[in-house]
Design a protein around this motif. Structure first.
Motif, PDB file in Angstrom:
ATOM      1  N   ILE A 106      41.855  46.063  35.653  1.00 23.81           N
ATOM      2  CA  ILE A 106      41.145  45.059  34.859  1.00 23.81           C
ATOM      3  C   ILE A 106      41.055  45.435  33.385  1.00 23.81           C
ATOM      4  CG2 ILE A 106      38.969  43.747  34.689  1.00 23.81           C
ATOM      5  CD1 ILE A 106      40.690  43.254  37.243  1.00 23.81           C
ATOM      6  N   GLY A 107      41.086  46.734  33.101  1.00 25.57           N
ATOM      7  CA  GLY A 107      41.040  47.173  31.708  1.00 25.57           C
ATOM      8  C   GLY A 107      39.680  47.654  31.250  1.00 25.57           C
ATOM      9  N   VAL A 108      38.669  47.435  32.080  1.00 24.73           N
ATOM     10  CA  VAL A 108      37.312  47.900  31.786  1.00 24.73           C
ATOM     11  C   VAL A 108      36.706  48.439  33.076  1.00 24.73           C
ATOM     12  CG1 VAL A 108      36.917  46.284  29.872  1.00 24.73           C
ATOM     13  CG2 VAL A 108      36.250  45.637  32.195  1.00 24.73           C
ATOM     14  N   THR A 109      35.639  49.206  32.941  1.00 25.71           N
ATOM     15  CA  THR A 109      34.958  49.726  34.116  1.00 25.71           C
ATOM     16  C   THR A 109      34.200  48.613  34.829  1.00 25.71           C
ATOM     17  OG1 THR A 109      32.926  50.252  32.929  1.00 25.71           O
ATOM     18  CG2 THR A 109      34.645  51.984  33.005  1.00 25.71           C
ATOM     19  N   PRO A 110      33.844  48.829  36.089  1.00 27.84           N
ATOM     20  CA  PRO A 110      33.045  47.824  36.793  1.00 27.84           C
ATOM     21  C   PRO A 110      31.717  47.523  36.094  1.00 27.84           C
ATOM     22  CG  PRO A 110      33.937  49.403  38.351  1.00 27.84           C
ATOM     23  CD  PRO A 110      34.243  49.917  36.989  1.00 27.84           C
TER      24      PRO A 110
END
Length: 85
Positions: free
Chosen positions: A74-78
């Motif tokens: 996704i490119g970012v953390t959860p």
């Protein structure tokens, strides 16, 4: 892969080939994709769940593996994803 092939009554080789051709992914990449998609849904809709609970719910055995896979996909953390939504 083995269990699904048995349920479909086909060989693992054939199943793997069909997945590769139709989705252009390996079986494990496809499963990972569905896990992350379900995690995204849970992060948006089930805000009372901890991220670790979501990680285990979608099939990851460790929070660190989940965080790494999520960020890679996704490119970012959860956490960032949840806060942006």
């Amino acid at each position: 892969l083995v269990r699904l092939a048995k349920k479909l009554n086909i060989s693992t080789h054939i199943l793997s080939q069909v997945i590769n051709e139709k989705y252009e992914k390996t079986f494990f990449e496809l499963i990972g994709h569905y896990r992350i998609e379900e995690a995204k849904r849970l992060l948006k809709q089930e805000r009372q769940l901890k991220i670790s609970e979501i990680a285990y719910e979608v099939g990851y055995n460790s929070l660190s593996a989940f965080n790494a896979a999520f960020k890679k996909t996704i490119g970012v953390t959860p956490t960032v994803f949840r806060n942006e939504k």
